[in-house]
Design a protein around this motif. Structure first.
Motif, PDB file in Angstrom:
ATOM      1  N   THR A  56       0.816  -1.221   0.000  1.00  0.00           N
ATOM      2  CA  THR A  56       0.000   0.000   0.000  1.00  0.00           C
ATOM      3  C   THR A  56       0.849   1.269   0.000  1.00  0.00           C
ATOM      4  O   THR A  56       0.383   2.323  -0.401  1.00  0.00           O
ATOM      5  CB  THR A  56      -0.951   0.027   1.208  1.00  0.00           C
ATOM      6  N   ASP A  57       2.093   1.149   0.458  1.00  0.00           N
ATOM      7  CA  ASP A  57       2.979   2.316   0.411  1.00  0.00           C
ATOM      8  C   ASP A  57       3.431   2.621  -1.014  1.00  0.00           C
ATOM      9  O   ASP A  57       3.898   3.717  -1.305  1.00  0.00           O
ATOM     10  CB  ASP A  57       4.216   2.089   1.286  1.00  0.00           C
ATOM     11  N   CYS A  58       3.317   1.607  -1.875  1.00  0.00           N
ATOM     12  CA  CYS A  58       3.778   1.764  -3.260  1.00  0.00           C
ATOM     13  C   CYS A  58       2.561   1.900  -4.166  1.00  0.00           C
ATOM     14  O   CYS A  58       2.285   2.980  -4.666  1.00  0.00           O
ATOM     15  CB  CYS A  58       4.644   0.565  -3.638  1.00  0.00           C
ATOM     16  N   GLY A  59       1.820   0.791  -4.364  1.00  0.00           N
ATOM     17  CA  GLY A  59       0.591   0.828  -5.151  1.00  0.00           C
ATOM     18  C   GLY A  59       0.795   1.122  -6.623  1.00  0.00           C
ATOM     19  O   GLY A  59      -0.153   1.442  -7.330  1.00  0.00           O
ATOM     20  N   GLU A  60       2.010   0.995  -7.091  1.00  0.00           N
ATOM     21  CA  GLU A  60       2.276   1.298  -8.502  1.00  0.00           C
ATOM     22  C   GLU A  60       1.776   0.190  -9.408  1.00  0.00           C
ATOM     23  O   GLU A  60       1.702  -0.965  -9.018  1.00  0.00           O
ATOM     24  CB  GLU A  60       3.792   1.443  -8.721  1.00  0.00           C
ATOM     25  N   SER A 113       8.319  -0.155  -8.727  1.00  0.00           N
ATOM     26  CA  SER A 113       9.570   0.493  -8.311  1.00  0.00           C
ATOM     27  C   SER A 113      10.009   0.098  -6.906  1.00  0.00           C
ATOM     28  O   SER A 113      11.181   0.198  -6.578  1.00  0.00           O
ATOM     29  CB  SER A 113       9.453   2.009  -8.431  1.00  0.00           C
ATOM     30  N   CYS A 114       9.081  -0.359  -6.032  1.00  0.00           N
ATOM     31  CA  CYS A 114       9.489  -0.734  -4.675  1.00  0.00           C
ATOM     32  C   CYS A 114      10.090  -2.137  -4.628  1.00  0.00           C
ATOM     33  O   CYS A 114      10.747  -2.497  -3.663  1.00  0.00           O
ATOM     34  CB  CYS A 114       8.328  -0.617  -3.686  1.00  0.00           C
ATOM     35  N   GLY A 115       9.838  -2.940  -5.673  1.00  0.00           N
ATOM     36  CA  GLY A 115      10.449  -4.266  -5.749  1.00  0.00           C
ATOM     37  C   GLY A 115       9.667  -5.361  -5.057  1.00  0.00           C
ATOM     38  O   GLY A 115      10.100  -6.513  -5.033  1.00  0.00           O
ATOM     39  N   ALA A 116       8.490  -5.043  -4.488  1.00  0.00           N
ATOM     40  CA  ALA A 116       7.675  -6.071  -3.827  1.00  0.00           C
ATOM     41  C   ALA A 116       7.190  -7.109  -4.840  1.00  0.00           C
ATOM     42  O   ALA A 116       7.033  -8.275  -4.523  1.00  0.00           O
ATOM     43  CB  ALA A 116       6.485  -5.432  -3.122  1.00  0.00           C
ATOM     44  N   VAL A 117       6.942  -6.649  -6.064  1.00  0.00           N
ATOM     45  CA  VAL A 117       6.529  -7.542  -7.136  1.00  0.00           C
ATOM     46  C   VAL A 117       7.614  -7.558  -8.187  1.00  0.00           C
ATOM     47  O   VAL A 117       8.069  -6.503  -8.633  1.00  0.00           O
ATOM     48  CB  VAL A 117       5.211  -7.081  -7.780  1.00  0.00           C
ATOM     49  N   SER A 118       8.046  -8.756  -8.550  1.00  0.00           N
ATOM     50  CA  SER A 118       9.060  -8.870  -9.581  1.00  0.00           C
ATOM     51  C   SER A 118       8.878 -10.220 -10.279  1.00  0.00           C
ATOM     52  O   SER A 118       9.182 -11.257  -9.723  1.00  0.00           O
ATOM     53  CB  SER A 118      10.457  -8.771  -8.953  1.00  0.00           C
ATOM     54  N   LEU A 119       8.304 -10.158 -11.472  1.00  0.00           N
ATOM     55  CA  LEU A 119       8.029 -11.393 -12.210  1.00  0.00           C
ATOM     56  C   LEU A 119       9.032 -11.548 -13.342  1.00  0.00           C
ATOM     57  O   LEU A 119       9.165 -10.648 -14.182  1.00  0.00           O
ATOM     58  CB  LEU A 119       6.604 -11.345 -12.787  1.00  0.00           C
TER      59      LEU A 119
END
Ligand SMILES: [Zn+2]
Length: 72
Positions: free
Chosen positions: A38-42, A59-65
Motif C-alpha cells: 500500500t505504500d507503493c501501489g504502482e 519500483s518498490c520491488g515487492a513484485v518482480s516477475l
C-alpha cells in the motif's frame, strides 16, 4: 489528482448494469497489475524499458516477475 471515488460513481450512475460488470472486471484486472504494497501501489512495468524485456516489476520491488524463459 482525480478523485477516483467520484469518478467511479459517475460511471455506475451513467451506464447499464452490464457495462458496470465490465468496469468491475476491468478494475479487478487493474488491481492484479498493481503492487500489493500500500505504500507503493504502482502499476507493474516491464523492465528494462528498452531492449529485451526481462522482468515485470514495480519500483518498490515487492513484485518482480521474471519474463525470461528458463533455458534447459
Ligand atoms: Zn511496489
Amino acid at each position: 489528482m482525480i478523485n477516483k471515488a467520484v469518478h467511479y460513481n459517475a460511471w455506475a450512475d451513467l451506464q447499464s448494469k452490464e457495462f458496470a460488470a465490465v468496469v468491475s472486471s476491468f478494475q479487478q484486472l487493474l488491481q492484479m497489475m498493481q503492487c500489493p504494497n500500500t505504500d507503493c501501489g504502482e502499476f507493474l512495468c516491464v523492465s528494462p524499458i528498452k531492449g529485451d524485456k526481462e522482468v515485470l516489476r514495480c519500483s518498490c520491488g515487492a513484485v518482480s516477475l521474471n519474463l525470461v524463459p528458463k533455458k534447459n
